[in-house]
Scaffold this active site. Structure first.
Site, PDB file in Angstrom:
ATOM      1  N   THR A 584       4.737   1.303   4.902  1.00 45.12           N
ATOM      2  CA  THR A 584       5.612   0.492   5.014  1.00 45.12           C
ATOM      3  C   THR A 584       5.473  -1.053   5.664  1.00 45.12           C
ATOM      4  O   THR A 584       5.985  -1.794   5.675  1.00 45.12           O
ATOM      5  CB  THR A 584       7.004   1.042   5.508  1.00 45.12           C
ATOM      6  OG1 THR A 584       6.941   1.477   6.934  1.00 45.12           O
ATOM      7  CG2 THR A 584       7.584   2.194   4.842  1.00 45.12           C
ATOM      8  N   ASP A 585       4.219  -0.686   6.599  1.00 48.44           N
ATOM      9  CA  ASP A 585       3.897  -1.986   7.257  1.00 48.44           C
ATOM     10  C   ASP A 585       3.394  -3.106   5.953  1.00 48.44           C
ATOM     11  O   ASP A 585       3.663  -4.196   6.364  1.00 48.44           O
ATOM     12  CB  ASP A 585       2.531  -1.456   8.096  1.00 48.44           C
ATOM     13  CG  ASP A 585       2.966  -1.491   9.475  1.00 48.44           C
ATOM     14  OD1 ASP A 585       2.478  -1.818  10.419  1.00 48.44           O
ATOM     15  OD2 ASP A 585       3.811  -0.197   9.513  1.00 48.44           O
TER      16      ASP A 585
END
Length: 806
Positions: A584-585
């Site tokens: 998700t980064d």
């Protein structure tokens, strides 16, 4: 941000997200479809589980916020209508095969001649140039060519994708950033330009910079779901809980060892912890394995202890304790579980909109909270030609005069974002990658770090020469290229005061500490805006600044666990694999950049700063939006489907000659299957596409003795989407990435030279700055403190002597 701007969106499933982001920012987006509807309407899942062009949840997810009209660009009459609309538009988004629109008189040069201020955004599998520019592609093959697919899955199985398409979400989000940067350029010059986005290059970010393994001479990354390897030892990070699975963060690195200490303290409340484990310096554990100072038996002692402990506790309790104790772990949750959480309810992260087909439905909420300029989520996806008469009945839309940049930025020199000043307290990946995007296009970014608390990107591979040295970390160098490096001890009073001086200098301040930490340094929103009332502060965290999970700590692999990604990238009957790395980064990096640019646009109009709340878990839900709607509309509980697809079959990763060599093949229709059968030398198979298992087995038997590049070439020659599943050395060697200049050699203070990845955007009138050197800690201390803040050399030397600049 984009109020009163008009966007013509001709994209299909490869580009819809770009236009949706622009709609959320306030633009009037007109989705142009061909007669019969966009091919995106054929993408599943569907309302009620039955294929229906008006019930495609993929369409509902990514055409939301837009109006819709039908034009047949094969017809000269409709092409002329489109040209008329383009004369009045501010942005034009398309995802056609490179060259097709130009052949119809609708290419960038054609439309720019009619409207010089038009920003023309092209999203394609490989970009507009390069040897593979004309290749056929799907989500599966784009993930393969970008390197992310190879790294996702189990060691003993073929690679596996996230079943909700990801490749063109990465590309669409990049395209939105590129469009906004071009918008800032237009405010300086009055000119539009062509933004060229390659899905392959966008996907490479999801390798977490391991595309640099070969040039840095790092050992190639391998596919290891649920763990990491150090010194030849598998450090398991996936464990069974009482009612499912739990993911552990990397608790054995210099920046994270204290999380293991906290976890063992919790375990020790109910059982005796061996002295060797209690006294271990966990922040050095991985390095000691690499140096041979620890062995597999040392890890197995703590692994056995953790495995027994986790099996005793349900996921809800583990999440509660992770938040309360600030542990680096997360339960593996499905989207159905997440949607029932108090966190999403309290933050309104699922928004209700009204549709004519279904009544009220819930969709992912704002990707960021901008209190002074909130995002707009309201209009449902259009029915076919629902608004077709409106553009011709409306008053003529005049593209806005954009030549109104502040005087400090109005000359157009130095890049679209020249004159924008950023105090960058982000760390790790989601934040620094966003400010790297802005630095590439002219922003002055002062990257603050401390040698007392190393950034996690400095202590993970790829390393120069496979040597774990903080100054040889390729990930850090790429995420922070084109920035000024300042070392600062924020725990000291003088360090805090210097940070406040920089906040007074800056237009934007960024931070990605856990909620509350920046306030403990005396650098919270109230303190910063007291020094600079017009400042923009963006706080990026896993789950946001509010809600019962605000203190949830960790990296993108943990946010991926709680937001459903792990479950959606798995094989039936196997443990959840999940996508590679801090997934998700990679998503939040793009949305952070969009949010910063939106806040800057608002400030240029009003002079008003604001505190932006970015929850990367909420932003990531937009990359799962079709599956999100499958849950909220159909009540479906997502189950692992490996590489199965809603419409393509065969659709999988097939073995090729050599160890761990694979090719991704996606057959979209009967005509492509006929071409595959011709390549197989079995034309009699043409009528047997519906025998899915047998067809896939036959295809795998054919590919097994062949080189993956040969299979790709033979099928691409027939127009069938196929791509070699590139590992990290093959990514660097890929002729297409090389042709597009994706890898850049830079100067290095310690190793003379190193390598970074380039910008993933190509802007025709505003090329990205080429990094000249790797980001060495504190290399720009004097340039920042003397050159930007005006302090004397003597004062700077005194601060260094007292440890303020450490």
């Amino acid at each position: 941000m984009l109020q009163a701007r008009r966007v013509l969106d001709l994209s299909d499933e490869k580009g819809l997200l770009c236009g949706q982001i622009m709609a959320d920012l306030g633009a009037d987006v007109l989705q142009i479809e061909p007669p019969g509807g966009s091919s995106a309407r054929a993408q599943g899942p569907w309302r009620g589980g039955q294929p229906d062009p008006e019930g495609s949840l993929f369409w509902w997810a990514y055409a939301r916020g837009k109006r819709g009209a039908v034009l047949d660009i094969a017809s000269e009459g409709d092409r002329e209508r489109l040209r008329q609309l383009a004369r009045e538009a501010d942005f034009f988004v398309e995802s056609e095969r490179p060259g097709r629109l130009a052949s119809l008189g609708l290419g960038y040069e054609d439309l720019a001649a009619l409207n010089p201020g038009l920003i023309y955004v092209s999203i394609s599998p490989f970009g507009q140039t390069g040897p593979k520019a004309g290749h056929a592609s799907t989500d599966l093959t784009a993930m393969a060519s970008g390197g992310a697919l190879f790294l996702s899955g189990e060691r003993d199985t073929r690679p596996v994708r996230v079943q909700s398409p990801q490749a063109y979400a990465h590309a669409g989000a990049d395209a939105a950033v590129g469009a906004l940067i071009a918008h800032f350029a237009r405010k300086q010059t009055g000119r539009g330009q062509h933004v060229d986005v390659s899905a392959q290059q966008s996907v490479t970010l999801a390798t977490m910079f391991r595309s640099l393994d070969a040039p840095l001479q790092e050992a190639p990354a391998r596919r290891i779901s649920g763990g990491a390897v150090a010194g030849g030892v598998l450090l398991r990070t996936r464990y069974e809980a009482a009612d499912g699975w739990v993911t552990l963060g990397p608790v054995f690195l210099p920046s994270t060892g204290h999380f293991m200490t906290r976890l063992l303290a919790w375990i020790g409340e109910t059982q005796e912890i061996p002295t060797t484990l209690r006294d271990e310096e966990w922040g050095q554990f991985a390095l000691r394995l690499i140096r041979g100072e620890r062995g597999e038996e040392d890890w197995l002692r703590v692994e056995t202890l953790m495995a027994a402990f986790f099996r005793q506790h349900p996921k809800a309790l583990l999440m509660c304790e992770a938040v309360k104790r600030k542990l680096l772990l997360a339960p593996v949750m499905g989207l159905d579980e997440l949607l029932q959480s108090d966190q999403l309810a309290e933050r309104g992260a699922a928004v209700e909109i009204l549709t004519s087909e279904q009544g009220t439905i819930r969709v992912p909420g704002p990707f960021a909270r901008l209190p002074a300029s909130p995002l707009r989520i309201g209009r449902p996806a259009p029915r076919l030609d629902e608004h077709g008469a409106e553009p011709w009945a409306e008053p003529r839309h005049e593209p806005l005069d954009e030549s109104r940049a502040p005087a400090s930025r109005a000359n157009g020199k130095g890049g679209p974002l020249a004159g924008i000043k950023i105090l960058d307290l982000f760390w790790v990946l989601a934040g620094p990658c966003s400010t790297r995007l802005l630095a590439d296009y002219g922003a002055t970014v002062v990257r603050v770090e401390s040698t007392n608390r190393l950034d996690t990107l400095r202590v993970i591979p790829p390393y120069q020469f496979n040597n774990p040295h903080p100054d040889g970390a390729g990930a850090f160098h790429t995420a922070n290229a084109n920035k000024l490096s300042l070392t600062l001890n924020l725990g000291s009073e003088e360090g805090r005061e210097l940070a406040l001086e920089l906040a007074a200098w800056a237009d934007v301040a960024t931070e990605s500490f856990s909620p509350g930490v920046i306030e403990s340094y005396g650098l919270g929103w109230e303190a910063l805006r007291e020094r600079n009332p017009g400042l923009i502060l963006i706080s990026s965290s896993l789950m946001g600044q509010t809600g019962p999970w605000r203190d949830f700590t960790g990296f993108g692999n943990l946010a991926a666990s709680v937001t459903g990604f792990q479950q959606l990238a798995s094989f039936p009957g196997r443990p959840p694999s999940g996508p590679y790395g801090a997934y998700t980064d990679f998503i939040a990096a793009r949305y952070n950049a969009v949010a910063i640019l939106a806040a800057l646009e608002h400030r240029e109009r009003t002079g008003e700063g604001q505190h932006v709340d970015m929850a990367q878990g909420e932003a990531a839900l937009h990359f799962l939006a079709p599956t999100f709607l499958d849950v909220t509309v159909n009540g479906t509980v997502p189950e692992p489907r490996a590489n199965d697809d809603w419409i393509c079959h065969p659709h999988d990763v097939f073995p090729c000659a050599g160890k761990d060599r694979w090719v991704a093949i996606a057959v979209r229709n009967d005509e492509e299957w006929r071409h595959v059968c011709q390549a197989l030398g079995h034309p009699e198979w043409e009528g047997r596409r519906g025998e899915r298992a047998a067809a896939a087995q036959a295809l795998g038997s054919w590919t097994a003795p062949l080189e993956m590049e040969e299979v790709e070439a033979r099928l691409q020659a027939r127009g069938v989407p196929a791509a070699a599943v590139l590992d990290t050395p093959a990514l660097f060697e890929d002729p297409h990435l090389q042709a597009r200049g994706h890898f850049q050699e830079v100067a290095h203070d310690l190793y003379q030279t190193s390598w970074v990845e380039s910008s993933r955007l190509r802007l025709s009138d505003a090329p990205a700055r080429v990094p000249s050197r790797a980001c060495h800690a504190g290399a720009d201390n004097r340039a920042v403190l003397e050159g930007l803040l005006g302090h004397s050399a003597e004062q700077i030397a005194a601060w260094a002597e007292r440890g303020v600049l450490s």
